[in-house]
Design a protein around this motif. Structure first.
Motif, PDB file in Angstrom:
ATOM      1  N   GLY A  58       3.867  13.493 -58.669  1.00  0.00           N
ATOM      2  CA  GLY A  58       2.827  12.905 -57.826  1.00  0.00           C
ATOM      3  C   GLY A  58       1.710  13.875 -57.500  1.00  0.00           C
ATOM      4  O   GLY A  58       0.585  13.466 -57.207  1.00  0.00           O
ATOM      5  N   ASP A  61      -0.909  13.348 -60.114  1.00  0.00           N
ATOM      6  CA  ASP A  61      -1.275  11.951 -60.359  1.00  0.00           C
ATOM      7  C   ASP A  61      -2.498  11.588 -59.523  1.00  0.00           C
ATOM      8  O   ASP A  61      -2.384  11.254 -58.345  1.00  0.00           O
ATOM      9  CB  ASP A  61      -0.095  11.043 -60.008  1.00  0.00           C
ATOM     10  CG  ASP A  61      -0.372   9.577 -60.277  1.00  0.00           C
ATOM     11  OD1 ASP A  61      -1.464   9.246 -60.794  1.00  0.00           O
ATOM     12  OD2 ASP A  61       0.511   8.757 -59.960  1.00  0.00           O
ATOM     13  N   ASP A  62      -3.663  11.670 -60.137  1.00  0.00           N
ATOM     14  CA  ASP A  62      -4.905  11.358 -59.422  1.00  0.00           C
ATOM     15  C   ASP A  62      -4.999   9.884 -59.033  1.00  0.00           C
ATOM     16  O   ASP A  62      -5.800   9.521 -58.180  1.00  0.00           O
ATOM     17  CB  ASP A  62      -6.121  11.743 -60.273  1.00  0.00           C
ATOM     18  CG  ASP A  62      -6.228  13.246 -60.456  1.00  0.00           C
ATOM     19  OD1 ASP A  62      -5.728  13.996 -59.590  1.00  0.00           O
ATOM     20  OD2 ASP A  62      -6.802  13.677 -61.477  1.00  0.00           O
ATOM     21  N   GLY A  63      -4.179   9.054 -59.648  1.00  0.00           N
ATOM     22  CA  GLY A  63      -4.185   7.631 -59.336  1.00  0.00           C
ATOM     23  C   GLY A  63      -3.311   7.273 -58.143  1.00  0.00           C
ATOM     24  O   GLY A  63      -3.098   6.099 -57.863  1.00  0.00           O
ATOM     25  N   ASN A  64      -2.793   8.274 -57.448  1.00  0.00           N
ATOM     26  CA  ASN A  64      -1.912   8.028 -56.313  1.00  0.00           C
ATOM     27  C   ASN A  64      -2.424   8.778 -55.077  1.00  0.00           C
ATOM     28  O   ASN A  64      -1.821   9.747 -54.628  1.00  0.00           O
ATOM     29  CB  ASN A  64      -0.484   8.467 -56.661  1.00  0.00           C
ATOM     30  CG  ASN A  64       0.535   8.011 -55.640  1.00  0.00           C
ATOM     31  OD1 ASN A  64       0.191   7.495 -54.590  1.00  0.00           O
ATOM     32  ND2 ASN A  64       1.795   8.217 -55.953  1.00  0.00           N
ATOM     33  N   PRO A  65      -3.544   8.309 -54.512  1.00  0.00           N
ATOM     34  CA  PRO A  65      -4.121   9.022 -53.370  1.00  0.00           C
ATOM     35  C   PRO A  65      -3.227   9.010 -52.126  1.00  0.00           C
ATOM     36  O   PRO A  65      -3.289   9.921 -51.306  1.00  0.00           O
ATOM     37  CB  PRO A  65      -5.435   8.291 -53.107  1.00  0.00           C
ATOM     38  CG  PRO A  65      -5.252   6.938 -53.710  1.00  0.00           C
ATOM     39  CD  PRO A  65      -4.322   7.132 -54.879  1.00  0.00           C
ATOM     40  N   VAL A  66      -2.377   7.994 -51.996  1.00  0.00           N
ATOM     41  CA  VAL A  66      -1.479   7.927 -50.839  1.00  0.00           C
ATOM     42  C   VAL A  66      -0.502   9.103 -50.868  1.00  0.00           C
ATOM     43  O   VAL A  66      -0.219   9.715 -49.839  1.00  0.00           O
ATOM     44  CB  VAL A  66      -0.730   6.574 -50.800  1.00  0.00           C
ATOM     45  CG1 VAL A  66       0.318   6.554 -49.710  1.00  0.00           C
ATOM     46  CG2 VAL A  66      -1.721   5.431 -50.622  1.00  0.00           C
ATOM     47  N   PHE A  67      -0.006   9.420 -52.049  1.00  0.00           N
ATOM     48  CA  PHE A  67       0.909  10.559 -52.190  1.00  0.00           C
ATOM     49  C   PHE A  67       0.205  11.843 -51.760  1.00  0.00           C
ATOM     50  O   PHE A  67       0.743  12.629 -50.975  1.00  0.00           O
ATOM     51  CB  PHE A  67       1.396  10.686 -53.638  1.00  0.00           C
ATOM     52  CG  PHE A  67       2.387  11.792 -53.841  1.00  0.00           C
ATOM     53  CD1 PHE A  67       3.741  11.549 -53.725  1.00  0.00           C
ATOM     54  CD2 PHE A  67       1.965  13.078 -54.147  1.00  0.00           C
ATOM     55  CE1 PHE A  67       4.663  12.573 -53.908  1.00  0.00           C
ATOM     56  CE2 PHE A  67       2.876  14.106 -54.329  1.00  0.00           C
ATOM     57  CZ  PHE A  67       4.229  13.850 -54.213  1.00  0.00           C
ATOM     58  N   HIS A  68      -0.999  12.051 -52.260  1.00  0.00           N
ATOM     59  CA  HIS A  68      -1.747  13.273 -51.934  1.00  0.00           C
ATOM     60  C   HIS A  68      -2.028  13.367 -50.435  1.00  0.00           C
ATOM     61  O   HIS A  68      -1.910  14.436 -49.843  1.00  0.00           O
ATOM     62  CB  HIS A  68      -3.058  13.333 -52.725  1.00  0.00           C
ATOM     63  CG  HIS A  68      -2.840  13.539 -54.182  1.00  0.00           C
ATOM     64  ND1 HIS A  68      -2.564  14.766 -54.721  1.00  0.00           N
ATOM     65  CD2 HIS A  68      -2.832  12.666 -55.214  1.00  0.00           C
ATOM     66  CE1 HIS A  68      -2.407  14.647 -56.026  1.00  0.00           C
ATOM     67  NE2 HIS A  68      -2.555  13.382 -56.350  1.00  0.00           N
ATOM     68  N   TRP A  70      -0.253  12.030 -48.035  1.00  0.00           N
ATOM     69  CA  TRP A  70       0.989  12.265 -47.306  1.00  0.00           C
ATOM     70  C   TRP A  70       1.424  13.727 -47.374  1.00  0.00           C
ATOM     71  O   TRP A  70       2.004  14.237 -46.419  1.00  0.00           O
ATOM     72  CB  TRP A  70       2.109  11.360 -47.813  1.00  0.00           C
ATOM     73  CG  TRP A  70       3.349  11.537 -46.996  1.00  0.00           C
ATOM     74  CD1 TRP A  70       4.482  12.223 -47.340  1.00  0.00           C
ATOM     75  CD2 TRP A  70       3.564  11.071 -45.665  1.00  0.00           C
ATOM     76  NE1 TRP A  70       5.387  12.200 -46.312  1.00  0.00           N
ATOM     77  CE2 TRP A  70       4.846  11.498 -45.266  1.00  0.00           C
ATOM     78  CE3 TRP A  70       2.791  10.336 -44.770  1.00  0.00           C
ATOM     79  CZ2 TRP A  70       5.374  11.209 -44.014  1.00  0.00           C
ATOM     80  CZ3 TRP A  70       3.320  10.044 -43.524  1.00  0.00           C
ATOM     81  CH2 TRP A  70       4.598  10.483 -43.158  1.00  0.00           C
ATOM     82  N   ASP A 104       9.456   8.183 -52.791  1.00  0.00           N
ATOM     83  CA  ASP A 104      10.009   8.422 -54.117  1.00  0.00           C
ATOM     84  C   ASP A 104      11.521   8.271 -54.025  1.00  0.00           C
ATOM     85  O   ASP A 104      12.200   9.126 -53.449  1.00  0.00           O
ATOM     86  CB  ASP A 104       9.636   9.827 -54.599  1.00  0.00           C
ATOM     87  CG  ASP A 104      10.166  10.138 -55.987  1.00  0.00           C
ATOM     88  OD1 ASP A 104      11.066   9.415 -56.479  1.00  0.00           O
ATOM     89  OD2 ASP A 104       9.701  11.112 -56.587  1.00  0.00           O
TER      90      ASP A 104
END
Length: 120
Positions: A58, A61-68, A70, A104
């Motif tokens: 994650g 993964d630039d397509g997962n801004p919520v992960f970044h 958090w 995850d």
């Protein structure tokens, strides 16, 4: 090759948590158990965040801004729980809060043995 990567990740995780436990032992006086549990939680939380940022898919993964988001905001929220940590269980809960927020299902924070000073 996949087995070697997995083994490396597990070894890295074990080393990080081993170092975190040593830091917690040095960081808090033995006469105040709450401070010791808080130091353990803080050290484990820092180790988990470092592992997430350096090894979790994650993180790239630039397509997962919520992960970044958090990894930063969740970490700060988990740190806010540290002053409330008074036992092994509450220390585990503070770190689990952060890990759970990563959403995850393959990643978790657990212990396989109680700390030697834990009353339960």
């Amino acid at each position: 090759m996949k087995k070697n990567i997995c083994s490396l990740f597990i070894l890295g995780t074990a080393c990080a948590f081993s170092n975190a436990a040593e830091m917690a032992d040095k960081a808090a006086p033995a006469e105040n158990p709450a401070l010791r549990w808080q130091a353990m939680a803080r050290a484990d939380l820092a180790a988990v965040q470092a592992l997430v940022l350096s090894t979790h898919p994650g993180s790239i993964d630039d397509g997962n801004p919520v992960f970044h988001e958090w990894t930063t905001t969740g970490y700060q929220q988990a740190l806010a729980f540290i002053p409330k940590v008074v036992t092994h269980d509450t220390a585990m809960s503070a770190v689990r809060f952060y890990v759970t927020g990563l959403m995850d299902g393959h990643f978790g924070y657990s212990d396989n043995a109680r700390h030697r000073d834990s009353p339960t």
